[in-house]
Scaffold this motif. Structure first.
Motif, PDB file in Angstrom:
ATOM      1  N   PHE A 105       0.833  -1.213   0.000  1.00  0.00           N
ATOM      2  CA  PHE A 105       0.000   0.000   0.000  1.00  0.00           C
ATOM      3  C   PHE A 105       0.865   1.259   0.000  1.00  0.00           C
ATOM      4  N   ARG A 106       1.956   1.239   0.764  1.00  0.00           N
ATOM      5  CA  ARG A 106       2.856   2.389   0.789  1.00  0.00           C
ATOM      6  C   ARG A 106       3.507   2.608  -0.577  1.00  0.00           C
ATOM      7  N   ILE A 107       3.908   1.501  -1.191  1.00  0.00           N
ATOM      8  CA  ILE A 107       4.496   1.600  -2.535  1.00  0.00           C
ATOM      9  C   ILE A 107       3.473   2.162  -3.513  1.00  0.00           C
ATOM     10  N   LEU A 108       2.229   1.699  -3.373  1.00  0.00           N
ATOM     11  CA  LEU A 108       1.169   2.186  -4.249  1.00  0.00           C
ATOM     12  C   LEU A 108       0.928   3.679  -4.057  1.00  0.00           C
ATOM     13  N   ILE A 109       0.947   4.121  -2.810  1.00  0.00           N
ATOM     14  CA  ILE A 109       0.774   5.553  -2.519  1.00  0.00           C
ATOM     15  C   ILE A 109       1.891   6.368  -3.175  1.00  0.00           C
ATOM     16  N   ILE A 110       3.125   5.862  -3.057  1.00  0.00           N
ATOM     17  CA  ILE A 110       4.267   6.552  -3.669  1.00  0.00           C
ATOM     18  C   ILE A 110       4.104   6.632  -5.183  1.00  0.00           C
ATOM     19  N   VAL A 111       3.653   5.520  -5.786  1.00  0.00           N
ATOM     20  CA  VAL A 111       3.432   5.492  -7.230  1.00  0.00           C
ATOM     21  C   VAL A 111       2.347   6.482  -7.619  1.00  0.00           C
ATOM     22  N   TRP A 112       1.242   6.502  -6.870  1.00  0.00           N
ATOM     23  CA  TRP A 112       0.153   7.436  -7.170  1.00  0.00           C
ATOM     24  C   TRP A 112       0.635   8.879  -7.087  1.00  0.00           C
ATOM     25  N   LEU A 113       1.349   9.195  -6.017  1.00  0.00           N
ATOM     26  CA  LEU A 113       1.841  10.570  -5.849  1.00  0.00           C
ATOM     27  C   LEU A 113       2.797  10.955  -6.979  1.00  0.00           C
ATOM     28  N   SER A 114       3.648  10.003  -7.357  1.00  0.00           N
ATOM     29  CA  SER A 114       4.589  10.274  -8.452  1.00  0.00           C
ATOM     30  C   SER A 114       3.847  10.523  -9.756  1.00  0.00           C
ATOM     31  N   MET A 115       2.822   9.716 -10.035  1.00  0.00           N
ATOM     32  CA  MET A 115       2.045   9.885 -11.255  1.00  0.00           C
ATOM     33  C   MET A 115       1.286  11.207 -11.260  1.00  0.00           C
ATOM     34  N   ILE A 116       0.752  11.579 -10.089  1.00  0.00           N
ATOM     35  CA  ILE A 116       0.026  12.848  -9.992  1.00  0.00           C
ATOM     36  C   ILE A 116       0.961  14.024 -10.225  1.00  0.00           C
ATOM     37  N   LEU A 117       2.164  13.956  -9.635  1.00  0.00           N
ATOM     38  CA  LEU A 117       3.147  15.029  -9.835  1.00  0.00           C
ATOM     39  C   LEU A 117       3.554  15.128 -11.309  1.00  0.00           C
ATOM     40  N   LEU A 118       3.760  13.980 -11.934  1.00  0.00           N
ATOM     41  CA  LEU A 118       4.099  13.975 -13.355  1.00  0.00           C
ATOM     42  C   LEU A 118       2.963  14.541 -14.199  1.00  0.00           C
ATOM     43  N   PHE A 119       1.728  14.207 -13.817  1.00  0.00           N
ATOM     44  CA  PHE A 119       0.573  14.727 -14.543  1.00  0.00           C
ATOM     45  C   PHE A 119       0.529  16.245 -14.485  1.00  0.00           C
ATOM     46  N   PHE A 120       0.690  16.810 -13.286  1.00  0.00           N
ATOM     47  CA  PHE A 120       0.659  18.262 -13.143  1.00  0.00           C
ATOM     48  C   PHE A 120       1.835  18.910 -13.869  1.00  0.00           C
ATOM     49  N   ALA A 121       2.977  18.233 -13.902  1.00  0.00           N
ATOM     50  CA  ALA A 121       4.126  18.764 -14.635  1.00  0.00           C
ATOM     51  C   ALA A 121       3.827  18.848 -16.128  1.00  0.00           C
ATOM     52  N   PHE A 122       3.263  17.768 -16.693  1.00  0.00           N
ATOM     53  CA  PHE A 122       2.905  17.772 -18.110  1.00  0.00           C
ATOM     54  C   PHE A 122       1.791  18.767 -18.397  1.00  0.00           C
ATOM     55  N   ALA A 123       0.818  18.857 -17.482  1.00  0.00           N
ATOM     56  CA  ALA A 123      -0.270  19.819 -17.666  1.00  0.00           C
ATOM     57  C   ALA A 123       0.261  21.250 -17.655  1.00  0.00           C
ATOM     58  N   GLY A 124       1.222  21.514 -16.775  1.00  0.00           N
ATOM     59  CA  GLY A 124       1.828  22.844 -16.742  1.00  0.00           C
ATOM     60  C   GLY A 124       2.564  23.176 -18.022  1.00  0.00           C
ATOM     61  N   ILE A 125       3.245  22.173 -18.579  1.00  0.00           N
ATOM     62  CA  ILE A 125       3.953  22.385 -19.842  1.00  0.00           C
ATOM     63  C   ILE A 125       2.971  22.692 -20.976  1.00  0.00           C
ATOM     64  N   LEU A 126       1.880  21.923 -21.042  1.00  0.00           N
ATOM     65  CA  LEU A 126       0.897  22.091 -22.116  1.00  0.00           C
ATOM     66  C   LEU A 126       0.117  23.391 -22.003  1.00  0.00           C
ATOM     67  N   ASN A 127      -0.205  23.805 -20.784  1.00  0.00           N
ATOM     68  CA  ASN A 127      -1.116  24.935 -20.588  1.00  0.00           C
ATOM     69  C   ASN A 127      -0.424  26.258 -20.265  1.00  0.00           C
ATOM     70  N   ILE A 128       0.830  26.191 -19.821  1.00  0.00           N
ATOM     71  CA  ILE A 128       1.527  27.427 -19.440  1.00  0.00           C
ATOM     72  C   ILE A 128       2.817  27.621 -20.228  1.00  0.00           C
ATOM     73  N   VAL A 129       3.687  26.628 -20.186  1.00  0.00           N
ATOM     74  CA  VAL A 129       5.017  26.783 -20.796  1.00  0.00           C
ATOM     75  C   VAL A 129       4.932  26.914 -22.311  1.00  0.00           C
ATOM     76  N   LEU A 130       4.230  25.987 -22.978  1.00  0.00           N
ATOM     77  CA  LEU A 130       4.156  26.029 -24.443  1.00  0.00           C
ATOM     78  C   LEU A 130       3.435  27.265 -24.965  1.00  0.00           C
ATOM     79  N   PRO A 131       2.262  27.664 -24.410  1.00  0.00           N
ATOM     80  CA  PRO A 131       1.650  28.912 -24.881  1.00  0.00           C
ATOM     81  C   PRO A 131       2.561  30.124 -24.719  1.00  0.00           C
ATOM     82  N   SER A 132       3.273  30.193 -23.585  1.00  0.00           N
ATOM     83  CA  SER A 132       4.217  31.302 -23.384  1.00  0.00           C
ATOM     84  C   SER A 132       5.335  31.259 -24.420  1.00  0.00           C
ATOM     85  N   HIS A 133       5.783  30.053 -24.744  1.00  0.00           N
ATOM     86  CA  HIS A 133       6.819  29.899 -25.765  1.00  0.00           C
ATOM     87  C   HIS A 133       6.316  30.364 -27.135  1.00  0.00           C
ATOM     88  N   PHE A 134       5.078  30.022 -27.470  1.00  0.00           N
ATOM     89  CA  PHE A 134       4.515  30.444 -28.753  1.00  0.00           C
ATOM     90  C   PHE A 134       4.382  31.962 -28.820  1.00  0.00           C
TER      91      PHE A 134
END
Length: 217
Positions: free
Chosen positions: A6-35
């Protein structure tokens, strides 16, 4: 053992959520600013090129030494920049021009003449940008951004530094300097980038489900 999984699963979930927000930030903030930055660079490059051509034409018509002393630094910089010729950028083919001379001189008119394109999209852009220019105090050659339902515009307003034959108006006063709005609409590419949010969400959701199934086995 279950607690460890369960602890490993929690770590995996948190890692996936952090990665999701990182990619979302790139798509919605970083790339538009770059354009936006790339569009600004394309407009600045285009203005510099027009000044370079204008200065080159003036040199051939004006042989006075005062002229060369006054503009020597600017000419030298522009000459170095364009010594290898005009270099297309990613947004070069997306640059459009609108004649806003009448709109700036008469705030009661909503007319703007689109010099490139005649489809419904360019007509909407012409109207929206002309109205914005009329209702705001703007500085020449300063770059602005404007987001509407029909577009995401990066634009600037400038006086024509040189006379193009197809922009000439036979009835215009020779002393009048036409004012043009030069713009790039990056709405299509920004919307496409943000549309990938669904794809990224689906991928991360599938990954979380798969990892959860593996952890519980």
């Amino acid at each position: 053992m279950k607690h460890i999984k369960f602890r490993i699963l929690i770590i995996v979930w948190l890692s996936m959520i952090l990665l999701f927000f990182a990619f979302a930030g790139i798509l919605n903030i970083v790339l538009p600013s770059h354009f936006v930055s790339e569009a600004e660079n394309a407009l600045e490059y285009e203005m510099d090129y027009q000044h370079y051509i204008s200065n080159s034409n003036d040199e051939s018509e004006d042989d006075s030494s005062d002229y060369y002393e006054e503009d020597s630094n600017e000419e030298s910089t522009l000459q170095k920049k364009f010594e290898s010729g005009y270099q297309d950028s990613y947004f070069t083919s997306d640059i459009y021009y609108i004649d806003v001379t009448d709109a700036l001189n008469d705030k009661n008119t909503s007319e703007g003449n689109s010099l490139v394109g005649s489809n419904s999209t360019s007509l909407k852009s012409t109207y929206e940008l002309t109205e914005w220019v009329k209702n705001h105090n703007i500085s020449e050659e300063q770059i602005y951004t404007l987001q509407t339902d029909n577009g995401y515009y990066v634009f600037t307003v400038y006086e024509e530094p040189q006379n193009y034959d197809y922009w000439d108006d036979a009835e215009s006063d020779e002393n009048d300097s036409p004012v043009y709005l030069m713009y790039i609409n990056i709405d299509h590419i920004v919307k496409y980038t943000r549309s990938l949010n669904w794809l990224i969400s689906a991928i991360f959701l599938c990954a979380i489900v798969v990892m959860s199934i593996i952890a519980y086995r």
